[in-house]
Design a protein around this motif. Sequence first.
Motif, PDB file in Angstrom:
ATOM      1  N   VAL A 119     -41.197  31.273   1.142  1.00 45.49           N
ATOM      2  CA  VAL A 119     -42.051  31.291   2.338  1.00 45.49           C
ATOM      3  C   VAL A 119     -42.303  29.876   2.850  1.00 45.49           C
ATOM      4  O   VAL A 119     -42.254  29.625   4.061  1.00 45.49           O
ATOM      5  N   LYS A 120     -42.540  28.948   1.958  1.00 47.80           N
ATOM      6  CA  LYS A 120     -42.767  27.564   2.384  1.00 47.80           C
ATOM      7  C   LYS A 120     -41.536  26.982   3.064  1.00 47.80           C
ATOM      8  O   LYS A 120     -41.647  26.294   4.087  1.00 47.80           O
ATOM      9  N   GLU A 121     -40.359  27.264   2.536  1.00 47.88           N
ATOM     10  CA  GLU A 121     -39.114  26.794   3.154  1.00 47.88           C
ATOM     11  C   GLU A 121     -38.866  27.509   4.488  1.00 47.88           C
ATOM     12  O   GLU A 121     -38.466  26.891   5.469  1.00 47.88           O
ATOM     13  N   ARG A 122     -39.101  28.808   4.515  1.00 47.31           N
ATOM     14  CA  ARG A 122     -38.913  29.583   5.743  1.00 47.31           C
ATOM     15  C   ARG A 122     -39.784  29.039   6.874  1.00 47.31           C
ATOM     16  O   ARG A 122     -39.369  28.965   8.030  1.00 47.31           O
ATOM     17  N   LEU A 160     -44.594  23.821   7.175  1.00 47.02           N
ATOM     18  CA  LEU A 160     -45.639  23.634   8.192  1.00 47.02           C
ATOM     19  C   LEU A 160     -46.689  24.727   8.046  1.00 47.02           C
ATOM     20  O   LEU A 160     -46.361  25.900   7.855  1.00 47.02           O
ATOM     21  N   CYS A 161     -47.965  24.339   8.194  1.00 47.09           N
ATOM     22  CA  CYS A 161     -49.049  25.309   8.186  1.00 47.09           C
ATOM     23  C   CYS A 161     -48.896  26.204   9.406  1.00 47.09           C
ATOM     24  O   CYS A 161     -48.739  25.723  10.531  1.00 47.09           O
ATOM     25  N   GLN A 162     -48.955  27.501   9.202  1.00 44.04           N
ATOM     26  CA  GLN A 162     -48.769  28.453  10.289  1.00 44.04           C
ATOM     27  C   GLN A 162     -50.039  28.671  11.106  1.00 44.04           C
ATOM     28  O   GLN A 162     -50.036  29.429  12.070  1.00 44.04           O
ATOM     29  N   TYR A 196     -42.923  39.716   5.795  1.00 49.06           N
ATOM     30  CA  TYR A 196     -43.793  39.746   6.979  1.00 49.06           C
ATOM     31  C   TYR A 196     -45.282  39.649   6.635  1.00 49.06           C
ATOM     32  O   TYR A 196     -46.105  39.418   7.509  1.00 49.06           O
ATOM     33  N   ASN A 197     -45.629  39.807   5.379  1.00 48.52           N
ATOM     34  CA  ASN A 197     -47.025  39.713   4.963  1.00 48.52           C
ATOM     35  C   ASN A 197     -47.373  38.322   4.425  1.00 48.52           C
ATOM     36  O   ASN A 197     -48.513  38.050   4.100  1.00 48.52           O
ATOM     37  N   SER A 198     -46.398  37.437   4.356  1.00 47.47           N
ATOM     38  CA  SER A 198     -46.595  36.115   3.746  1.00 47.47           C
ATOM     39  C   SER A 198     -46.444  35.000   4.758  1.00 47.47           C
ATOM     40  O   SER A 198     -45.630  35.086   5.671  1.00 47.47           O
ATOM     41  N   LEU A 199     -47.226  33.939   4.571  1.00 43.86           N
ATOM     42  CA  LEU A 199     -47.083  32.751   5.384  1.00 43.86           C
ATOM     43  C   LEU A 199     -47.582  31.534   4.618  1.00 43.86           C
ATOM     44  O   LEU A 199     -48.331  31.654   3.655  1.00 43.86           O
ATOM     45  N   ALA A 200     -47.131  30.371   5.070  1.00 44.87           N
ATOM     46  CA  ALA A 200     -47.546  29.109   4.469  1.00 44.87           C
ATOM     47  C   ALA A 200     -48.695  28.536   5.297  1.00 44.87           C
ATOM     48  O   ALA A 200     -48.604  28.470   6.517  1.00 44.87           O
TER      49      ALA A 200
END
Length: 89
Positions: A26-29, A33-35, A67-71
């Motif tokens: 997720v961090k690489e995707r 950058l903070c979403q 789709y449920n994950s973000l950085a």
Amino acid sequence: MAKKKKKKPSKKTMIARLDKACREYVKERDFQLCQCCGIHKDSTPQGFLDWSHKISRSNFVLRWMEYNSLAVCRNCHDEWGKGICAPHN
């Protein structure tokens, strides 16, 4: 001499391995950058981003869903938990 069978990993171990793989993905995707605020991980006081979830990760059906994950940075993660910040995606 008989070979020893490999011990099957515990559920706790498998969850930790999956968490680590998803966290890094997720961090690489998200290009590190903070979403929420767009800050790069290198510009954060901690030097890293958190792996966050739109719906709690305690829900195992959604825990590793892309789709449920973000950085997000630690500050936005804390604010989002209070209902103040929201992701841009």
